[in-house]
Design an enzyme around this catalytic site. Structure first.
Site, PDB file in Angstrom:
ATOM      1  N   TYR A 190     -12.117  -1.895  -3.434  1.00 27.01           N
ATOM      2  CA  TYR A 190     -12.747  -2.244  -2.131  1.00 27.01           C
ATOM      3  C   TYR A 190     -14.413  -2.182  -2.119  1.00 27.01           C
ATOM      4  O   TYR A 190     -14.866  -1.894  -0.900  1.00 27.01           O
ATOM      5  CB  TYR A 190     -12.104  -1.301  -1.134  1.00 27.01           C
ATOM      6  CG  TYR A 190     -10.829  -1.738  -0.667  1.00 27.01           C
ATOM      7  CD1 TYR A 190     -10.451  -2.721   0.118  1.00 27.01           C
ATOM      8  CD2 TYR A 190      -9.743  -0.833  -0.972  1.00 27.01           C
ATOM      9  CE1 TYR A 190      -9.240  -3.166   0.512  1.00 27.01           C
ATOM     10  CE2 TYR A 190      -8.304  -1.145  -0.523  1.00 27.01           C
ATOM     11  CZ  TYR A 190      -8.093  -2.355   0.137  1.00 27.01           C
ATOM     12  OH  TYR A 190      -6.929  -2.540   0.558  1.00 27.01           O
TER      13      TYR A 190
ATOM     14  N   GLU B 110      -9.657 -10.348  -7.644  1.00 30.98           N
ATOM     15  CA  GLU B 110      -8.735  -9.322  -7.264  1.00 30.98           C
ATOM     16  C   GLU B 110      -7.737  -9.355  -8.239  1.00 30.98           C
ATOM     17  O   GLU B 110      -7.173  -8.338  -8.600  1.00 30.98           O
ATOM     18  CB  GLU B 110      -8.419  -9.212  -5.863  1.00 30.98           C
ATOM     19  CG  GLU B 110      -9.465  -8.992  -4.892  1.00 30.98           C
ATOM     20  CD  GLU B 110      -8.845  -9.132  -3.350  1.00 30.98           C
ATOM     21  OE1 GLU B 110      -7.744  -9.228  -3.039  1.00 30.98           O
ATOM     22  OE2 GLU B 110      -9.830  -8.690  -2.480  1.00 30.98           O
TER      23      GLU B 110
ATOM     24  N   ASN C 230      -2.344  -0.483   6.758  1.00 31.98           N
ATOM     25  CA  ASN C 230      -1.420  -1.607   7.439  1.00 31.98           C
ATOM     26  C   ASN C 230      -0.386  -2.004   6.498  1.00 31.98           C
ATOM     27  O   ASN C 230      -0.410  -3.297   6.408  1.00 31.98           O
ATOM     28  CB  ASN C 230      -2.655  -2.345   7.789  1.00 31.98           C
ATOM     29  CG  ASN C 230      -3.549  -2.665   6.664  1.00 31.98           C
ATOM     30  OD1 ASN C 230      -3.276  -2.077   5.810  1.00 31.98           O
ATOM     31  ND2 ASN C 230      -4.438  -3.605   7.206  1.00 31.98           N
TER      32      ASN C 230
ATOM     33  N   HIS D  93      -1.794  -5.477   1.656  1.00 33.26           N
ATOM     34  CA  HIS D  93      -3.185  -6.381   1.497  1.00 33.26           C
ATOM     35  C   HIS D  93      -2.856  -7.905   1.201  1.00 33.26           C
ATOM     36  O   HIS D  93      -1.876  -8.044   0.147  1.00 33.26           O
ATOM     37  CB  HIS D  93      -4.166  -5.431   0.505  1.00 33.26           C
ATOM     38  CG  HIS D  93      -5.192  -6.353  -0.217  1.00 33.26           C
ATOM     39  ND1 HIS D  93      -6.345  -6.436   0.634  1.00 33.26           N
ATOM     40  CD2 HIS D  93      -5.575  -7.162  -1.031  1.00 33.26           C
ATOM     41  CE1 HIS D  93      -7.267  -7.051   0.017  1.00 33.26           C
ATOM     42  NE2 HIS D  93      -6.786  -7.750  -1.105  1.00 33.26           N
TER      43      HIS D  93
ATOM     44  N   LYS E 276       0.897  -1.149   0.125  1.00 30.58           N
ATOM     45  CA  LYS E 276      -0.133  -0.014   0.072  1.00 30.58           C
ATOM     46  C   LYS E 276       0.991   1.194  -0.019  1.00 30.58           C
ATOM     47  O   LYS E 276       2.152   1.039   0.174  1.00 30.58           O
ATOM     48  CB  LYS E 276      -0.819  -0.114   1.374  1.00 30.58           C
ATOM     49  CG  LYS E 276      -1.933  -1.223   1.118  1.00 30.58           C
ATOM     50  CD  LYS E 276      -2.691  -1.297   2.210  1.00 30.58           C
ATOM     51  CE  LYS E 276      -3.662  -2.387   2.587  1.00 30.58           C
ATOM     52  NZ  LYS E 276      -4.959  -2.333   3.396  1.00 30.58           N
TER      53      LYS E 276
ATOM     54  N   ARG F 227      -1.591 -14.638   4.506  1.00 27.50           N
ATOM     55  CA  ARG F 227      -2.245 -13.884   5.656  1.00 27.50           C
ATOM     56  C   ARG F 227      -1.700 -13.949   6.929  1.00 27.50           C
ATOM     57  O   ARG F 227      -1.503 -13.046   7.757  1.00 27.50           O
ATOM     58  CB  ARG F 227      -3.716 -14.242   5.669  1.00 27.50           C
ATOM     59  CG  ARG F 227      -4.584 -13.789   4.551  1.00 27.50           C
ATOM     60  CD  ARG F 227      -6.050 -14.278   4.478  1.00 27.50           C
ATOM     61  NE  ARG F 227      -6.798 -13.488   5.407  1.00 27.50           N
ATOM     62  CZ  ARG F 227      -7.300 -12.497   5.435  1.00 27.50           C
ATOM     63  NH1 ARG F 227      -7.127 -11.565   4.333  1.00 27.50           N
ATOM     64  NH2 ARG F 227      -8.051 -11.959   6.557  1.00 27.50           N
TER      65      ARG F 227
HETATM   66  P1  CMP Z   1      -7.367  -4.923   3.528  1.00 26.94           P
HETATM   67  O1  CMP Z   1      -6.563  -6.228   4.120  1.00 26.94           O
HETATM   68  O2  CMP Z   1      -6.489  -4.224   2.680  1.00 26.94           O
HETATM   69  O3  CMP Z   1      -8.757  -5.050   3.554  1.00 26.94           O
HETATM   70  C1  CMP Z   1      -9.720  -4.017   3.764  1.00 26.94           C
HETATM   71  C2  CMP Z   1      -8.964  -2.652   4.402  1.00 26.94           C
HETATM   72  O4  CMP Z   1      -9.793  -1.611   5.178  1.00 26.94           O
HETATM   73  C3  CMP Z   1      -7.769  -3.367   5.442  1.00 26.94           C
HETATM   74  O5  CMP Z   1      -6.791  -3.925   4.784  1.00 26.94           O
HETATM   75  C4  CMP Z   1      -7.564  -1.851   6.056  1.00 26.94           C
HETATM   76  O6  CMP Z   1      -6.646  -1.160   5.584  1.00 26.94           O
HETATM   77  C5  CMP Z   1      -8.865  -1.118   5.983  1.00 26.94           C
HETATM   78  N1  CMP Z   1      -9.549  -1.407   7.470  1.00 26.94           N
HETATM   79  C6  CMP Z   1     -10.234  -2.502   7.794  1.00 26.94           C
HETATM   80  N2  CMP Z   1     -11.042  -2.402   8.977  1.00 26.94           N
HETATM   81  C7  CMP Z   1     -10.863  -0.973   9.304  1.00 26.94           C
HETATM   82  C8  CMP Z   1     -11.139  -0.076  10.235  1.00 26.94           C
HETATM   83  N3  CMP Z   1     -12.043  -0.595  11.208  1.00 26.94           N
HETATM   84  N4  CMP Z   1     -10.955   1.209  10.157  1.00 26.94           N
HETATM   85  C9  CMP Z   1     -10.079   1.731   9.091  1.00 26.94           C
HETATM   86  N5  CMP Z   1      -9.560   1.006   8.114  1.00 26.94           N
HETATM   87  C10 CMP Z   1      -9.859  -0.230   8.015  1.00 26.94           C
END
Ligand code: CMP
Length: 138
Positions: A49, A126, A112, A115, A9, A85
């Site tokens: 998303y 995806e 984070n 993904h 990301k 994961r």
């Molecule tokens: P990802 O695994 O890319 O899948 C969905 C994304 O949404 C996740 O990683 C985070 O970047 C984001 N995400 C999921 N939960 C939350 C949350 N509670 N608040 C903000 N961002 C979130």
């Protein structure tokens, strides 16, 4: 053999840890069979998303994902969806196990670093969102 989609990301690209993230996959025997760096438009991020479109964090997430370049990858290996994961750690870095990518590098639940697809169905959708079969070298 299974395939999954992973994304470094904008925060991972900004922290200059693209190589570290890829190494953590490769060190576990996971193969990179497709890879591209690109900048997502807000629309392209929203499309990716779309399953989260009703979540309160959707606008902020799609703003973040379109805030800078990302690296999209197709990864291949046995049970690669679950293994990726595991290597990434929990979505919320505060809950991610020690030694996982998110534990080591992520700042919060949104930013984070990485993904990874969460199911074979989502992996297929995806991967095809970013890659055609011709771009994949499995
Ligand atoms: P990802 O695994 O890319 O899948 C969905 C994304 O949404 C996740 O990683 C985070 O970047 C984001 N995400 C999921 N939960 C939350 C949350 N509670 N608040 C903000 N961002 C979130």
């Amino acid at each position: 053999m299974q395939r999954t989609l992973s994304i470094v990301k904008p925060d991972g690209v900004g922290k200059q840890i693209i190589g570290k993230v890829i190494s953590m996959f490769e060190e576990k025997g996971i193969k990179v069979i497709g890879m591209r760096m690109l900048s997502l438009t807000r629309e392209k991020a929203k499309g990716f998303y779309r399953v989260h479109k009703d979540r309160p964090f959707f606008d902020s997430l799609t703003d973040f994902m379109s805030s800078g370049p990302v690296v999209v990858m197709v990864l291949e290996g046995e049970d690669v969806i679950n293994r990726v994961r595991g290597i990434m750690g929990a979505t919320d870095p505060k809950k991610a196990d020690k030694g996982t990518i998110r534990n080591m590098f992520a700042s919060d639940i949104e930013k984070n670093i990485v993904h990874g697809s969460d199911s074979p169905e989502n992996a297929a959708t995806e991967i095809s969102y970013f890659f055609s079969e011709m771009d994949i070298n499995g």
